[in-house]
Design an enzyme around this catalytic site. Sequence first.
Site, short mmCIF file in Angstrom:
data_model
loop_
_atom_site.label_atom_id
_atom_site.label_comp_id
_atom_site.label_asym_id
_atom_site.label_seq_id
_atom_site.Cartn_x
_atom_site.Cartn_y
_atom_site.Cartn_z
N GLU A 54 0.89 -1.16 0.00
CA GLU A 54 0.00 0.00 0.00
C GLU A 54 0.93 1.22 0.00
O GLU A 54 1.83 1.31 0.83
CB GLU A 54 -0.86 0.02 1.27
N ARG A 288 5.64 -12.83 9.47
CA ARG A 288 6.39 -11.64 9.09
C ARG A 288 7.71 -11.59 9.86
O ARG A 288 7.90 -12.29 10.85
CB ARG A 288 5.58 -10.38 9.34
N LYS A 298 4.54 0.33 9.86
CA LYS A 298 4.58 1.61 9.15
C LYS A 298 4.04 2.73 10.02
O LYS A 298 4.53 3.85 9.98
CB LYS A 298 3.73 1.53 7.87
#
Length: 587
Positions: A54, A288, A298
Amino acid sequence: MPEGQARFRRGGRCHGAVEGRHEGAGSDFIRDIVAADVAAGKNGGRVQTRFPPEPNGYIHIGHAKAFLLSYGVAAEHGGKFNLRFDDTNPTKEEQEFVDGIIEDMRWLGVDWDDRLFFASDYFEQLYEWAEFLIREGKAYVCDLSTEEISAYRGTAIERGGQIITPPGKDSPYRNRPAAENLGLFRRMRAGEFADGSRTLRAKIDMAHPNLNMRDPVMYRILRATHHRQGDAWCIYPTYDWAHGQSDAIEGITHSLCDLAFENHRPLYDWFLDNLPVPHRPRQIEFSRLNVTHTVMSKRKLRRLVEEGLVRGWDDPRMPTLRGMRRRGYTPEAIRAFIRGVGVTKAEGMVDFAYLEHCVRQDLNLRAPRAMAVLDPVRVVVTNYPEGKVEWLDAVNNPEDPGAGTRKVPFSRELWIEREDFMETPPPKFFRLAPGREVRLRYAYFVRCEDVVKDEAGNITEIRCTYDPATRGGDSPDGRKVKSTLHWVSAPHAVDAEVRLYDTLFLPERPEAAEGGDDWLSGINPESLTVLADCKLEPVLDEALPGGRFQFERKGYFVCDTDSVRGRPVFNRTATLRDTWAKAQASE
RNA sequence: UAGGGCGUCGCCAAGCGGAAAGGCAGCGGCCUUUGGAGCCGCCAUUCGGAGGUUCGAAUCCUCCCGCCCUAACCA
């Protein structure tokens, strides 16, 4: 395949000196699945993957794990890899990040040919499929508010100290006739309703144990200018509605994502099962990447940038790819690190020391050496003629004979590292001390004869004599010294700024801090140390930003973009392993 | 709580019924014109726990424990 060709497959345990982990991508449960699919002839033996960032921030080392995995899996099967920006939320996404992400991925050696896509390119197709679902009686326009939807869904509530998960309740709008839904949905698109006033929902099962299946929202009304679509739309698809269909449109065979989406897989599959899609992708989840002493979301990284806790997204302390690039990490080192940590479903926390190991291993072989005195103290070689200068031969890289040699100037006045001299040395201290002889690398043996101090007792000058017979650093009589010091000729020294970095956070797991903003309290106040009075050997004045060196005995350094001619700036990428410092620390 | 996952050395991680790979870290030693690099050696009688099946289990079964995710009209 980005590096090496050898694959280390299951059952093919390596018996030689080189194991697969270092040569190729190795194997993992995802590669096993993909290989099995190919072997079974699924998708005609075709493999196509994608990375769907994104564009709402810069990407970090955790994203690198994701796209290097997808890219690697495709490459290993002669398949294709797509870069697709997941730009379904116009309120958070910007072109700046699209450009930045592309730049960072290219830097790591990833290639997608002409397959750069945007989920927003599929808005029209998605819209048509939404109408299809409405006509099929599998989607409806709902007038419930956000809070009402949440309440009807059966949000967990606490009752008598127990958390209860009530079953969902049907929305009162759930059974609107298809024709009415179609009309309403078209009017949603036409902009006849206020933001947030209605949604399009998939009609699945309000009693489903997986909350994602309790009539998830497919479209919301949102008047915001999209970075690519402008004001063409006022309804935007949600992630769940856009993702699987985008994969299907692109012919993605294996859609790899992190564990957070495991709960969404039933929904991913439901949409695909209920739509006339041209292709059926398969989603597989993996854990992850987490690294100690840093944060990897983020949101938190943005916070550090916005509050000025770091100097920007490319601050060398950041785990962002631009930060690591500025810090001096090589793409090869990052790839080796990602290969080394593997791919599993177990959530772990990789030791920062492993990342450092990977950069050192790479830089040791490639970085040219140079001498740099970070904390200088003056040395006068009293028996060396005033005004005399000798240009001595120095090896550029002992690990790489092909790197050649260079000339280093030697003169009567030198700089050495303050910590390389001790007036009253402890037992294991091998360096310079009164009466002791050491070697100046590539130059001469020198013996400390005297120490000059200021009135405060600080050492201002160390007076030595040299042995002319030891030119180059070897003693013809076989005499040994306990240590070799780096040095810089004072009249030839280049003044420089050197920035030393430590971990951004003190705790191994900053995010383990209790609630709210507590993670910020773990920030390391000494993560940056600026040394303004460093003395470098002349060649370093010619360094270009991005140029990497090993400053002998000190570590790996990279020339920073803040450098100006005559006043270079270097960032420390990593220290050298330092058994002396370790021994001292353990006392 | 419901649903979905995960638990093998301090940290990653192989292992897929024949009986614990490897890397990092750590610890010794050798070597060295970087206390770097390199080289050699040590480092899980045990696989979250307890039962069970089996000649044989980290691998199969049962129960238990712990941790993570979801409960946004973010992705």
